[in-house]
Design a protein around this motif. Sequence first.
Motif, PDB file in Angstrom:
ATOM      1  N   THR A 179     -81.388 -96.220  37.297  1.00 52.62           N
ATOM      2  CA  THR A 179     -82.777 -95.906  37.652  1.00 52.62           C
ATOM      3  C   THR A 179     -83.074 -96.481  39.032  1.00 52.62           C
ATOM      4  OG1 THR A 179     -83.427 -95.987  35.321  1.00 52.62           O
ATOM      5  CG2 THR A 179     -85.180 -96.120  36.970  1.00 52.62           C
ATOM      6  N   LEU A 180     -83.626 -95.633  39.896  1.00 53.53           N
ATOM      7  CA  LEU A 180     -83.856 -96.013  41.291  1.00 53.53           C
ATOM      8  C   LEU A 180     -85.337 -95.900  41.628  1.00 53.53           C
ATOM      9  CD1 LEU A 180     -80.906 -93.955  42.825  1.00 53.53           C
ATOM     10  CD2 LEU A 180     -80.916 -96.428  42.419  1.00 53.53           C
ATOM     11  N   LEU A 181     -85.768 -96.766  42.537  1.00 53.15           N
ATOM     12  CA  LEU A 181     -87.116 -96.713  43.097  1.00 53.15           C
ATOM     13  C   LEU A 181     -87.025 -96.320  44.567  1.00 53.15           C
ATOM     14  CD1 LEU A 181     -88.618 -99.997  41.579  1.00 53.15           C
ATOM     15  CD2 LEU A 181     -88.822 -97.661  40.679  1.00 53.15           C
ATOM     16  N   VAL A 182     -87.852 -95.391  44.995  1.00 50.73           N
ATOM     17  CA  VAL A 182     -87.844 -94.920  46.375  1.00 50.73           C
ATOM     18  C   VAL A 182     -89.182 -95.281  47.013  1.00 50.73           C
ATOM     19  CG1 VAL A 182     -87.627 -92.926  47.905  1.00 50.73           C
ATOM     20  CG2 VAL A 182     -86.316 -92.998  45.766  1.00 50.73           C
ATOM     21  N   SER A 183     -89.130 -95.909  48.183  1.00 45.07           N
ATOM     22  CA  SER A 183     -90.343 -96.279  48.912  1.00 45.07           C
ATOM     23  C   SER A 183     -90.265 -95.781  50.341  1.00 45.07           C
ATOM     24  CB  SER A 183     -90.545 -97.794  48.898  1.00 45.07           C
ATOM     25  OG  SER A 183     -89.498 -98.436  49.609  1.00 45.07           O
ATOM     26  N   VAL A 184     -91.417 -95.465  50.869  1.00 44.15           N
ATOM     27  CA  VAL A 184     -91.532 -95.020  52.259  1.00 44.15           C
ATOM     28  C   VAL A 184     -92.480 -95.973  52.965  1.00 44.15           C
ATOM     29  CG1 VAL A 184     -92.258 -93.173  53.818  1.00 44.15           C
ATOM     30  CG2 VAL A 184     -91.110 -92.609  51.668  1.00 44.15           C
ATOM     31  N   ASP A 185     -91.962 -96.626  54.008  1.00 42.23           N
ATOM     32  CA  ASP A 185     -92.745 -97.635  54.742  1.00 42.23           C
ATOM     33  C   ASP A 185     -93.333 -98.678  53.794  1.00 42.23           C
ATOM     34  OD1 ASP A 185     -92.174 -96.347  57.094  1.00 42.23           O
ATOM     35  OD2 ASP A 185     -94.092 -95.305  57.239  1.00 42.23           O
ATOM     36  N   GLY A 186     -92.532 -99.074  52.792  1.00 43.98           N
ATOM     37  CA  GLY A 186     -92.939-100.125  51.866  1.00 43.98           C
ATOM     38  C   GLY A 186     -93.799 -99.670  50.712  1.00 43.98           C
ATOM     39  N   ALA A 187     -94.215 -98.404  50.693  1.00 36.23           N
ATOM     40  CA  ALA A 187     -95.057 -97.890  49.611  1.00 36.23           C
ATOM     41  C   ALA A 187     -94.207 -97.075  48.651  1.00 36.23           C
ATOM     42  CB  ALA A 187     -96.181 -97.032  50.175  1.00 36.23           C
ATOM     43  N   LEU A 188     -94.293 -97.374  47.362  1.00 37.18           N
ATOM     44  CA  LEU A 188     -93.526 -96.667  46.352  1.00 37.18           C
ATOM     45  C   LEU A 188     -93.975 -95.209  46.277  1.00 37.18           C
ATOM     46  CD1 LEU A 188     -91.419 -96.951  44.037  1.00 37.18           C
ATOM     47  CD2 LEU A 188     -93.347 -97.361  42.494  1.00 37.18           C
ATOM     48  N   VAL A 189     -93.009 -94.277  46.371  1.00 36.94           N
ATOM     49  CA  VAL A 189     -93.336 -92.849  46.319  1.00 36.94           C
ATOM     50  C   VAL A 189     -92.711 -92.160  45.110  1.00 36.94           C
ATOM     51  CG1 VAL A 189     -93.645 -92.647  48.814  1.00 36.94           C
ATOM     52  CG2 VAL A 189     -91.398 -92.213  47.804  1.00 36.94           C
ATOM     53  N   GLY A 190     -91.763 -92.849  44.419  1.00 34.83           N
ATOM     54  CA  GLY A 190     -91.166 -92.189  43.268  1.00 34.83           C
ATOM     55  C   GLY A 190     -90.133 -93.036  42.560  1.00 34.83           C
ATOM     56  N   ARG A 191     -89.852 -92.641  41.312  1.00 43.80           N
ATOM     57  CA  ARG A 191     -88.831 -93.265  40.470  1.00 43.80           C
ATOM     58  C   ARG A 191     -87.927 -92.154  39.970  1.00 43.80           C
ATOM     59  NH1 ARG A 191     -88.675 -94.451  34.850  1.00 43.80           N
ATOM     60  NH2 ARG A 191     -87.564 -96.404  34.340  1.00 43.80           N
ATOM     61  N   VAL A 192     -86.604 -92.329  40.078  1.00 42.03           N
ATOM     62  CA  VAL A 192     -85.697 -91.237  39.781  1.00 42.03           C
ATOM     63  C   VAL A 192     -84.448 -91.766  39.090  1.00 42.03           C
ATOM     64  CG1 VAL A 192     -84.585 -91.356  42.059  1.00 42.03           C
ATOM     65  CG2 VAL A 192     -84.525 -89.215  40.779  1.00 42.03           C
ATOM     66  N   LEU A 193     -83.887 -90.955  38.193  1.00 44.63           N
ATOM     67  CA  LEU A 193     -82.627 -91.279  37.526  1.00 44.63           C
ATOM     68  C   LEU A 193     -81.484 -90.616  38.276  1.00 44.63           C
ATOM     69  CD1 LEU A 193     -83.312 -90.899  33.685  1.00 44.63           C
ATOM     70  CD2 LEU A 193     -82.677 -92.984  34.901  1.00 44.63           C
ATOM     71  N   ALA A 194     -80.410 -91.348  38.491  1.00 47.52           N
ATOM     72  CA  ALA A 194     -79.211 -90.783  39.108  1.00 47.52           C
ATOM     73  C   ALA A 194     -78.360 -90.169  38.003  1.00 47.52           C
ATOM     74  CB  ALA A 194     -78.457 -91.858  39.869  1.00 47.52           C
ATOM     75  N   ASN A 195     -78.763 -88.969  37.562  1.00 48.30           N
ATOM     76  CA  ASN A 195     -78.087 -88.334  36.428  1.00 48.30           C
ATOM     77  C   ASN A 195     -77.749 -86.866  36.673  1.00 48.30           C
ATOM     78  OD1 ASN A 195     -80.626 -87.257  36.396  1.00 48.30           O
ATOM     79  ND2 ASN A 195     -81.033 -87.680  34.221  1.00 48.30           N
ATOM     80  N   ARG A 196     -77.745 -86.416  37.935  1.00 51.68           N
ATOM     81  CA  ARG A 196     -77.423 -85.023  38.255  1.00 51.68           C
ATOM     82  C   ARG A 196     -75.930 -84.870  38.484  1.00 51.68           C
ATOM     83  NH1 ARG A 196     -82.070 -82.119  40.010  1.00 51.68           N
ATOM     84  NH2 ARG A 196     -80.735 -80.724  41.203  1.00 51.68           N
ATOM     85  N   LEU A 197     -75.401 -83.712  38.104  1.00 51.80           N
ATOM     86  CA  LEU A 197     -73.963 -83.464  38.225  1.00 51.80           C
ATOM     87  C   LEU A 197     -73.593 -83.126  39.660  1.00 51.80           C
ATOM     88  CD1 LEU A 197     -71.168 -82.978  36.924  1.00 51.80           C
ATOM     89  CD2 LEU A 197     -71.874 -80.583  36.562  1.00 51.80           C
ATOM     90  N   ARG A 198     -72.488 -83.758  40.144  1.00 48.11           N
ATOM     91  CA  ARG A 198     -71.922 -83.417  41.455  1.00 48.11           C
ATOM     92  C   ARG A 198     -70.411 -83.341  41.302  1.00 48.11           C
ATOM     93  NH1 ARG A 198     -74.379 -86.740  46.378  1.00 48.11           N
ATOM     94  NH2 ARG A 198     -72.162 -87.200  46.616  1.00 48.11           N
ATOM     95  N   GLN A 199     -69.831 -82.207  41.703  1.00 49.13           N
ATOM     96  CA  GLN A 199     -68.410 -81.981  41.520  1.00 49.13           C
ATOM     97  C   GLN A 199     -67.549 -82.944  42.320  1.00 49.13           C
ATOM     98  OE1 GLN A 199     -66.984 -80.028  39.296  1.00 49.13           O
ATOM     99  NE2 GLN A 199     -69.021 -79.364  38.573  1.00 49.13           N
TER     100      GLN A 199
END
Length: 565
Positions: A30-50
């Motif tokens: 589980t990852l947190l993404v911030s832009v200029d120190g402000a949280l903009v989203g939370r995302v799971l690294a669970n997508r398939l990549r060959q």
Amino acid sequence: MAFRGGINSLTLQGVTGWAWDDERPGVPVTLLVSVDGALVGRVLANRLRQDLVKLEFGDGRHAFDLPFAPPLSPDREYVVEVLRESDGLPLKNAPMTLRPTADFDEAKRRLLTDVLGAPTDEDAVRDRLVFLEREAARLRRLYANIRDDVWASEAERRLSRADPEAMAGVAAPQPSADARRRALVIDKRPPQPERDGGSNALLSHIGSLKRLGYDVTFAPLTLSGDMTHLEAGGVRTCSAPMYPTVEDVLLAHRNRFDVVYLHRLDAASRYTALVRHHQPRARIVFSVADLAFLRMKRQAEIEQLPELEARAGRMRISELSACWAADSVITHSPAEAEVLRTNMRPGKVHVVPPAVAAAPTHKPFAERSGVAFIGSYGHQPNVDAAHLIARSLAPALRAEAPEIRIFLVGSDMPDSVARLEQDNLSPIGHVPELSGVFERVRLTLAPLAYGAGIKIKVLDSLSEGVPCVCTPMAAEGLDLPPILRRHTVGEIDDLPRLIRALHDDEALNPRSSRWSRRRSRRSAETWSTCCRAPACGTTWHSRSSSWASRGPGRRCWSRPCPAVH
């Protein structure tokens, strides 16, 4: 290392990458993404990549993709961080800086070149070309919007007659009182003052469109050439690489022009159908300049060339087809207008003389000497006339009046004409200002054996107060008074006598010149009257001439306007 991964792509639209925890390989990070120190989203690294499957990172489902909502602005710089939620540990290449994309600097160009790379197969090349063409079309439309300053009028364009679906449930906007109409002018190449009569006529018509209240855009068929003088005069210009073809101009400015003016057959035959498609509400005006089929037919008769007569027949079909396809047809010559009116609805054809300003020379008659033939030598009748001068007129004049020198003046002079020099014949070629020629000579010469249309260099000479000795063909379409017709118009064998009489008779020469200046003023007034708004009481006609008007409602086509027809 227990925690691996990184950011693969960071754009204004979002961030993508991958993350892998060696200690918990079956659990998505589980990852947190911030832009200029402000949280903009939370995302799971669970997508398939060959590629992760091939590198044996578990089952390959360790990628992430987080869109920014709304997208980031291209005008400022951002710092983007991607952290593991459990302990705040950043990805290997985080944080990343997203720089303003509005600045297309060298680094971004190198990056784009690297991303496009060197494709190794046909499909890869095609994919890149499709992408680039789509982006190029988008940029052209953006460029057209910026140049035309039409952001605020987007709704009005959608509600135009050409897009009726957009009108459902929406009230049509009221046009502002000062709304300006737009005209697109297309010709083979940019018109250049002093180069040829066709250029001067087109510049005259562009000026008249501007006086009628149109914003004028010019596009040459080659989308190249010097157009600085047009831009200095307030004309918008279209050129490569912004527009690869004229069709791209029509597409990028779709349905924005009220008039499309096609000058000469090259433009009309290529683009009338495309104008109908991309500019469905525009009125198409075809300016024939001169009828090529008529000129070729006359040449074929004089030179006994049956193959040229056959070509003239094919050219007749092409020119008349272009006239039939247009909404209005402009010709400079009343004689050509009669030819056209016998082949189509008479009210469709308009005689619009080129505006030639009266600027009489002030140099005294006694301080001038000689006679000039002026014309563009890219036009075959002028080349033929130059050879006729060298073959017969110059020798005949040399026998009677050896002091009278003839000057051959004009652009695009071929070597065959430049080599015609004789004791009393001097090929000069192009001159930047014709006024210098008129300040030097006492009269001009136009010994045309064949041709068509109004000879604008004859009008130029008359406007300078310099009489022109010419053949009936060169005088065709000019309403000359008896004094000028008697002393300046004659067959080839009569020209040496007429030249000598006008050159030597100081009383006769100024008398012809005075009428020439009056004729020039009337020509300009005729143009002004023809293009003045007819009083038919409609909004559209109040800003335009009849040859630039069409359609119901704001446009008047239901009846001819007596002010013009």
